[in-house]
Design a protein around this motif. Sequence first.
Motif, mmCIF file in Angstrom:
data_model
loop_
_atom_site.group_PDB
_atom_site.id
_atom_site.type_symbol
_atom_site.label_atom_id
_atom_site.label_comp_id
_atom_site.label_asym_id
_atom_site.label_seq_id
_atom_site.Cartn_x
_atom_site.Cartn_y
_atom_site.Cartn_z
ATOM 1 N N SER A 49 0.837 -1.182 0.000
ATOM 2 C CA SER A 49 0.000 0.000 0.000
ATOM 3 C C SER A 49 0.879 1.241 0.000
ATOM 4 C CB SER A 49 -0.909 -0.023 1.231
ATOM 5 O OG SER A 49 -0.134 0.058 2.406
ATOM 6 N N ASP A 50 0.267 2.377 -0.164
ATOM 7 C CA ASP A 50 0.994 3.635 -0.212
ATOM 8 C C ASP A 50 1.188 4.134 1.212
ATOM 9 O OD1 ASP A 50 2.269 5.764 -1.379
ATOM 10 O OD2 ASP A 50 0.422 6.903 -1.688
ATOM 11 N N LYS A 51 2.269 3.682 1.852
ATOM 12 C CA LYS A 51 2.549 4.046 3.234
ATOM 13 C C LYS A 51 3.760 4.959 3.287
ATOM 14 C CE LYS A 51 2.859 -0.277 4.571
ATOM 15 N NZ LYS A 51 2.981 -1.485 5.388
ATOM 16 N N SER A 52 3.866 5.697 4.389
ATOM 17 C CA SER A 52 5.023 6.552 4.579
ATOM 18 C C SER A 52 6.241 5.714 4.938
ATOM 19 C CB SER A 52 4.747 7.557 5.699
ATOM 20 O OG SER A 52 4.724 6.894 6.958
ATOM 21 N N THR A 53 7.392 6.352 4.890
ATOM 22 C CA THR A 53 8.633 5.670 5.262
ATOM 23 C C THR A 53 8.540 5.127 6.679
ATOM 24 O OG1 THR A 53 9.916 7.100 3.803
ATOM 25 C CG2 THR A 53 11.120 5.997 5.558
ATOM 26 N N ALA A 54 8.059 5.961 7.593
ATOM 27 C CA ALA A 54 7.954 5.540 8.996
ATOM 28 C C ALA A 54 7.026 4.346 9.158
ATOM 29 C CB ALA A 54 7.481 6.706 9.864
ATOM 30 N N GLU A 55 5.908 4.346 8.447
ATOM 31 C CA GLU A 55 4.971 3.223 8.537
ATOM 32 C C GLU A 55 5.610 1.939 8.015
ATOM 33 O OE1 GLU A 55 0.584 5.215 8.031
ATOM 34 O OE2 GLU A 55 1.913 5.236 6.281
ATOM 35 N N ASN A 56 6.348 2.050 6.910
ATOM 36 C CA ASN A 56 7.030 0.873 6.381
ATOM 37 C C ASN A 56 8.078 0.356 7.351
ATOM 38 O OD1 ASN A 56 6.084 0.167 3.625
ATOM 39 N ND2 ASN A 56 6.529 2.301 3.244
ATOM 40 N N LEU A 68 8.173 0.784 10.602
ATOM 41 C CA LEU A 68 7.491 0.218 11.762
ATOM 42 C C LEU A 68 6.976 -1.183 11.445
ATOM 43 C CD1 LEU A 68 6.399 0.472 14.639
ATOM 44 C CD2 LEU A 68 4.361 1.554 13.670
ATOM 45 N N ASP A 69 6.392 -1.357 10.272
ATOM 46 C CA ASP A 69 5.914 -2.688 9.874
ATOM 47 C C ASP A 69 7.068 -3.671 9.735
ATOM 48 O OD1 ASP A 69 3.291 -1.870 9.942
ATOM 49 O OD2 ASP A 69 3.107 -1.616 7.769
ATOM 50 N N ALA A 70 8.217 -3.197 9.238
ATOM 51 C CA ALA A 70 9.398 -4.063 9.144
ATOM 52 C C ALA A 70 9.849 -4.504 10.532
ATOM 53 C CB ALA A 70 10.533 -3.346 8.419
ATOM 54 N N ALA A 71 9.853 -3.575 11.482
ATOM 55 C CA ALA A 71 10.258 -3.912 12.849
ATOM 56 C C ALA A 71 9.289 -4.912 13.480
ATOM 57 C CB ALA A 71 10.346 -2.644 13.701
ATOM 58 N N LYS A 72 8.002 -4.704 13.264
ATOM 59 C CA LYS A 72 7.006 -5.641 13.794
ATOM 60 C C LYS A 72 7.215 -7.047 13.218
ATOM 61 C CE LYS A 72 3.260 -2.294 14.390
ATOM 62 N NZ LYS A 72 1.944 -1.877 13.859
ATOM 63 N N ALA A 73 7.484 -7.108 11.923
ATOM 64 C CA ALA A 73 7.700 -8.416 11.292
ATOM 65 C C ALA A 73 8.945 -9.087 11.863
ATOM 66 C CB ALA A 73 7.806 -8.258 9.774
ATOM 67 N N ARG A 100 10.632 -12.461 5.225
ATOM 68 C CA ARG A 100 10.394 -11.898 3.892
ATOM 69 C C ARG A 100 9.550 -10.624 3.982
ATOM 70 N NH1 ARG A 100 10.299 -17.363 2.718
ATOM 71 N NH2 ARG A 100 8.045 -17.529 2.881
ATOM 72 N N GLU A 101 8.559 -10.619 4.859
ATOM 73 C CA GLU A 101 7.736 -9.422 5.040
ATOM 74 C C GLU A 101 8.590 -8.256 5.538
ATOM 75 O OE1 GLU A 101 4.658 -10.515 7.768
ATOM 76 O OE2 GLU A 101 3.520 -11.600 6.252
ATOM 77 N N ALA A 102 9.459 -8.531 6.500
ATOM 78 C CA ALA A 102 10.316 -7.480 7.045
ATOM 79 C C ALA A 102 11.222 -6.908 5.968
ATOM 80 C CB ALA A 102 11.153 -8.019 8.206
ATOM 81 N N TYR A 117 11.058 -3.052 4.658
ATOM 82 C CA TYR A 117 12.266 -2.241 4.786
ATOM 83 C C TYR A 117 12.678 -1.675 3.427
ATOM 84 C CZ TYR A 117 17.066 -0.880 5.756
ATOM 85 O OH TYR A 117 18.233 -0.169 5.865
ATOM 86 N N THR A 118 12.668 -2.520 2.417
ATOM 87 C CA THR A 118 13.028 -2.079 1.071
ATOM 88 C C THR A 118 12.067 -0.996 0.582
ATOM 89 O OG1 THR A 118 14.001 -4.226 0.572
ATOM 90 C CG2 THR A 118 13.364 -2.857 -1.313
ATOM 91 N N GLU A 119 10.789 -1.198 0.824
ATOM 92 C CA GLU A 119 9.797 -0.200 0.427
ATOM 93 C C GLU A 119 9.999 1.101 1.210
ATOM 94 O OE1 GLU A 119 6.596 1.556 -1.588
ATOM 95 O OE2 GLU A 119 7.871 -0.139 -2.061
ATOM 96 N N GLY A 120 10.319 0.998 2.485
ATOM 97 C CA GLY A 120 10.584 2.193 3.287
ATOM 98 C C GLY A 120 11.785 2.967 2.780
ATOM 99 N N LYS A 121 12.837 2.256 2.405
ATOM 100 C CA LYS A 121 14.016 2.920 1.839
ATOM 101 C C LYS A 121 13.665 3.606 0.527
ATOM 102 C CE LYS A 121 17.735 0.609 1.342
ATOM 103 N NZ LYS A 121 18.820 -0.367 1.234
#
Length: 77
Positions: free
Chosen positions: A2-9, A11-16, A58-60, A64-68
Amino acid sequence: MSDKSTAENMLDAAKAKVNEGADRLREAGHNVAHAVTGDAHHKAEALEDRAKAEVHNREANAEYTEGKREAKDGDGH
């Protein structure tokens, strides 16, 4: 993705990654239980937890890649 901000991506990477760690700990516990009891059910649960850990890994990596990528394009969304 989805179209998320860097911080959201990120955060999701950290959760994963946290979920991956929890899965790997459960896997280790089941492997110990299998070694002690010889119960094949524990081995099956260990394999299931390993598979879950790989999915979370893989999700993380994807988040992370999307956040970068999001951080580099500069639009923040």
